[in-house]
Design an enzyme around this catalytic site. Sequence first.
Site, PDB file in Angstrom:
ATOM      1  CD  GLU A 149      -0.496 -14.492 -10.223  1.00 19.09           C
ATOM      2  OE1 GLU A 149      -0.076 -13.916  -9.322  1.00 19.09           O
ATOM      3  OE2 GLU A 149      -1.421 -14.362 -10.848  1.00 19.09           O
ATOM      4  CB  CYS A 172      -7.326  -6.104  -4.994  1.00 17.71           C
ATOM      5  SG  CYS A 172      -8.458  -7.254  -5.413  1.00 17.71           S
ATOM      6  CG  HIS A 173      -4.830 -11.553  -5.834  1.00 22.28           C
ATOM      7  ND1 HIS A 173      -5.494 -10.871  -6.769  1.00 22.28           N
ATOM      8  CD2 HIS A 173      -3.715 -12.198  -6.341  1.00 22.28           C
ATOM      9  CE1 HIS A 173      -4.845 -11.312  -7.972  1.00 22.28           C
ATOM     10  NE2 HIS A 173      -3.793 -12.055  -7.631  1.00 22.28           N
ATOM     11  CE1 TYR A 205      -3.930  -1.943   0.307  1.00 21.56           C
ATOM     12  CE2 TYR A 205      -2.807  -3.184   2.016  1.00 21.56           C
ATOM     13  CZ  TYR A 205      -3.750  -3.043   1.168  1.00 21.56           C
ATOM     14  OH  TYR A 205      -4.717  -4.038   1.119  1.00 21.56           O
ATOM     15  CG  ASN A 239     -10.839  -4.440  -8.013  1.00 16.00           C
ATOM     16  OD1 ASN A 239     -11.194  -3.862  -9.010  1.00 16.00           O
ATOM     17  ND2 ASN A 239     -10.062  -5.283  -7.756  1.00 16.00           N
TER      18      ASN A 239
END
Length: 104
Positions: free
Chosen positions: A85, A53-54, A23, A45
């Site tokens: 990922e 956003c994760h 953030y 969102n």
Amino acid sequence: MTPFQKLVYDKLKEVPRGRVTTYKALTEAIGSKAYRAVGNALKVNPMAPQVPCHRVVKANGSIGGFMGFKTGPAIDKKIKLLATEGVQVEKGIIQNFSSKLHQF
DNA sequence: GCGCTTATCGCAC
DNA sequence: GTGCGATAAGCGC
């Protein structure tokens, strides 16, 4: 959608797969210090899959929250996705956080 | 080291 | 105009 949110989403989309941001970094990247306002923007969102956003976490490397929830099955699912990922998350904390952190 | 308080910005009511 | 929020950083114990 507010102009501020657009900035947040646009910057967030710069984060590639297998990377995360904070953030703090994201907020400063858009030229502001409204950390909490950024979090609020992600909460509402409107383009969930498009805007990862994760991949946004707190400055200490913890997930912090997701869609307004600090814990839950949805969180676990996203964590699993992140693991796919290349970002490993243990109990809401990013593993090898410093290396995964994306710099704008 | 942990917990609490103060600082800051944008948005909704 | 006031209050709130997926935070951050500092201070006290």
